[in-house]
Enzyme design. Structure first.
Site, PDB file in Angstrom:
ATOM      1  N   HIS A 293      28.371  70.867  64.461  1.00 27.99           N
ATOM      2  CA  HIS A 293      27.030  71.380  64.950  1.00 27.99           C
ATOM      3  C   HIS A 293      25.759  70.479  64.064  1.00 27.99           C
ATOM      4  O   HIS A 293      25.838  70.577  62.859  1.00 27.99           O
ATOM      5  CB  HIS A 293      26.630  72.678  65.077  1.00 27.99           C
ATOM      6  CG  HIS A 293      27.700  73.331  66.192  1.00 27.99           C
ATOM      7  ND1 HIS A 293      28.128  74.291  65.893  1.00 27.99           N
ATOM      8  CD2 HIS A 293      28.120  72.916  67.290  1.00 27.99           C
ATOM      9  CE1 HIS A 293      28.865  74.822  66.734  1.00 27.99           C
ATOM     10  NE2 HIS A 293      28.922  73.938  67.771  1.00 27.99           N
ATOM     11  N   TYR A 472      26.925  73.244  59.121  1.00 24.34           N
ATOM     12  CA  TYR A 472      27.851  73.753  58.391  1.00 24.34           C
ATOM     13  C   TYR A 472      28.811  74.316  59.137  1.00 24.34           C
ATOM     14  O   TYR A 472      29.716  75.308  58.729  1.00 24.34           O
ATOM     15  CB  TYR A 472      27.434  74.699  57.376  1.00 24.34           C
ATOM     16  CG  TYR A 472      26.097  74.558  56.746  1.00 24.34           C
ATOM     17  CD1 TYR A 472      25.918  73.042  56.168  1.00 24.34           C
ATOM     18  CD2 TYR A 472      25.237  75.248  57.166  1.00 24.34           C
ATOM     19  CE1 TYR A 472      24.690  72.817  55.729  1.00 24.34           C
ATOM     20  CE2 TYR A 472      23.761  74.872  56.591  1.00 24.34           C
ATOM     21  CZ  TYR A 472      23.461  73.746  55.936  1.00 24.34           C
ATOM     22  OH  TYR A 472      22.282  73.302  55.453  1.00 24.34           O
ATOM     23  N   HIS A 473      29.374  73.678  60.282  1.00 26.27           N
ATOM     24  CA  HIS A 473      30.383  73.950  61.258  1.00 26.27           C
ATOM     25  C   HIS A 473      31.511  73.098  61.398  1.00 26.27           C
ATOM     26  O   HIS A 473      31.820  72.798  62.610  1.00 26.27           O
ATOM     27  CB  HIS A 473      29.650  74.575  62.522  1.00 26.27           C
ATOM     28  CG  HIS A 473      28.920  75.715  62.400  1.00 26.27           C
ATOM     29  ND1 HIS A 473      27.883  75.870  63.184  1.00 26.27           N
ATOM     30  CD2 HIS A 473      28.629  76.663  61.331  1.00 26.27           C
ATOM     31  CE1 HIS A 473      27.074  76.865  63.041  1.00 26.27           C
ATOM     32  NE2 HIS A 473      27.439  77.496  61.824  1.00 26.27           N
ATOM     33  N   PRO A 474      32.209  72.454  60.516  1.00 22.97           N
ATOM     34  CA  PRO A 474      32.998  71.275  60.743  1.00 22.97           C
ATOM     35  C   PRO A 474      34.368  71.694  61.175  1.00 22.97           C
ATOM     36  O   PRO A 474      34.682  72.939  60.631  1.00 22.97           O
ATOM     37  CB  PRO A 474      32.997  70.755  59.191  1.00 22.97           C
ATOM     38  CG  PRO A 474      32.631  71.816  58.394  1.00 22.97           C
ATOM     39  CD  PRO A 474      31.605  72.531  59.026  1.00 22.97           C
TER      40      PRO A 474
END
Length: 537
Positions: A293, A472-474
């Site tokens: 995201h 920070y949503h890999p």
């Protein structure tokens, strides 16, 4: 050589849950290897302390992505937890499961048992909610706080303005629908962070069959033929090897799990051979299909007080610090993102495609070397942020060398599709619609970022390319799927092509979910542990 039934690499959101579930019966010995150190640090336990841990190398890998044309050539900063609890120990604590449709898409891509009806009961076994929402579970290890009573007055005004802009009020983003705007639910309890380590790993560490080693940097997996037998790691300057009697379980997340697979000879054969790594099993999908995201803030100077006046001056920091130390209450006891929501940039869409974040503080672009999250502006201000829910751009994460200490090459390929650019353009225009409502317009002195001169579509696109970054949503770098030619793990999270090895973390997402990923990571940990226990019954 010591032998454990299960070896878990990584103590993050998923790994902590896996350790707790596998050790609960007492039948199996469990070793957890964590490269970082203890989570018993003040700024880890204090919710707003992530403003400090954001740049603290003692608890943070502090990765840097490659320069990305989609981000105006910027090399994005990627904080990831290097501590017990992983990124759940340094994140913003927002608890969102994701939309029903997200998991149904996982199931429909050939992954039975991963539809929403399958995973919802798993979520509920984890949760212990203290608020009025009926959707969340009660009595589980993970405490989830309803922060509506902790709202800053300015955040309440932003919430009111979002409703004036056409969004409905939604007190529970984990309920029947995500759409609307309201307070976030947070992983906190008693004014302290409720990380995966606090909820799951710390209780498990009291059991005689659980061993947790911190400062343990895993170098590679060991094999007999194509069966994983254990791991090699370094600790306190010494190299050690441990054996897994049953399985090794990778819980390193979307950066470190593909990294360790490649270091161990599982990945694209040509890439591994070029780096001098013997190929155990060729799979070109390891490290590919990265999704994330992307977020941006619009920032405003206000004519009413915000958290800037509390968090910037020394005396303000002292007062809130005393309040927190004595009572565990106040601004330091919750997230910067107190509320937000989900909306559709196009009413014809079937469900929301954008997420909102409300912040009752502001930080303009920092000077070189300045850490923006630590320096609120000297004037009253606030920010409204957003991120895309289901981007179509994909990137990759791969090792640069055979050195386990070398940071991997992170290539997000942000905004590389016309779809992602078009929906972000519509989304930032909606932010200005919120700012122009009667409630907010009378509180705004000026738009600081991007500023009133940024008006044309071309200027808006250029701005969000330059100022956007990861939220920070890999996910998806060890993608789950039934076909070994298209994925890395099968629906039971076993790595294709080898035995005795699973990946249990956000890297297995078949596609990204709508919203924050920490809740889903813990669900994957619980479901993955159930699959493992079933296979070893």
């Amino acid at each position: 050589m010591r032998t454990f039934d299960f070896i878990i690499v990584g103590s993050g959101s998923a790994g902590s849950v896996v350790a707790e579930r596998l050790s609960a019966s007492g039948r199996y010995s469990v070793l957890v290897l964590e490269a970082g150190g203890s989570d018993r640090k003040f700024f880890v336990q204090m919710p707003l302390g992530y403003g400090k841990t954001f740049y603290d190398k003692s608890v943070n890998w502090m990765y840097r992505a490659e320069p990305d044309a989609g981000l105006g050539g910027n090399a994005d900063y990627w904080p990831r937890g290097k501590v017990l609890g992983g990124s759940s120990s340094i994140n913003a604590m927002v608890y969102v499961r994701g939309a029903k449709e997200d998991y149904d898409e996982w199931r429909d891509r050939g992954n039975p048992g991963w539809g929403y009806a399958d995973v919802l009961p798993v979520f509920k076994t984890l949760e212990d909610h203290d608020g009025p929402a009926k959707s969340l579970g009660r009595g589980g290890p993970l405490h989830v706080t309803d922060c509506s009573k902790l709202f800053h007055p300015l955040a309440n005004q932003i919430l009111k303005a979002a409703q004036e802009a056409g969004l409905t009020y939604n007190p529970d983003f984990n309920g029947k629908t995500q759409e609307g705007t309201g307070p976030f639910q947070l992983t906190t309890k008693g004014g302290r962070r409720m990380s995966a380590a606090r909820a799951f790993l710390r209780p498990a560490m009291k059991r005689a069959n659980v061993t947790v080693l911190t400062g343990a940097m895993v170098q590679r997996l060991t094999f007999e033929g194509k069966r994983v037998t254990g791991v090699e790691f370094t600790r306190n300057g010494r190299s050690e090897t441990v054996k897994a009697g049953r399985e090794v379980i990778l819980c390193g997340g979307s950066v470190n799990s593909p990294q360790l697979l490649e270091l161990s000879g599982i990945g694209e054969a040509a890439r591994l051979q070029e780096l001098g790594i013997p190929v155990v099993h060729g799979n070109a999908h390891v490290g590919e299909h990265l999704q994330d995201h992307l977020g941006i803030n619009y920032t405003y100077r206000a004519n009413v007080a915000s958290l800037n006046q509390v968090l910037r001056p020394w005396w303000g920091k002292m007062l809130v610090g005393i309040e927190y130390l004595l009572l565990c209450t106040g601004p330091l006891s919750i997230s910067m993102n107190q509320g937000g929501g989900f909306f559709r940039t196009d009413p014809s869409q079937s469900r929301p495609n954008m997420q909102l974040y409300f912040q009752a503080f502001s930080t303009v672009r920092p000077k070189v070397g300045e850490r923006p999250i630590l320096t609120p502006d000297p004037w009253p201000g606030f920010s409204i942020g957003l991120s895309n829910c289901r981007p179509t751009s994909t990137g990759s994460i791969h090792i640069r060398s055979s050195d386990p200490l070398a940071a991997p090459r992170i290539m997000p390929n942000a905004f590389s599709t016309n779809h992602d650019v078009a929906e972000m353009l519509d989304a930032v225009k909606f932010l200005r619609k919120i700012a122009a409502t009667p409630t907010l317009s009378k509180l705004i002195v000026e738009e600081l970022l991007p500023g009133p001169d940024c008006q044309s579509d071309e200027a808006l696109i250029d701005d969000f390319r330059r100022r956007s970054g990861t939220v920070y949503h890999p996910v998806s770098t060890c993608r789950m799927g039934p076909d070994p030619a298209q994925s890395v793990v099968d629906p039971r999270l076993r790595v294709h092509g080898v035995d005795g090895l699973r990946v249990v973390d956000c890297s297995i997402f078949p596609n990204i979910i709508s919203g924050n990923t920490n809740a889903a990571a813990m669900m994957i940990g619980a479901k993955g542990a159930s699959l493992i226990l079933e296979d070893h019954a």
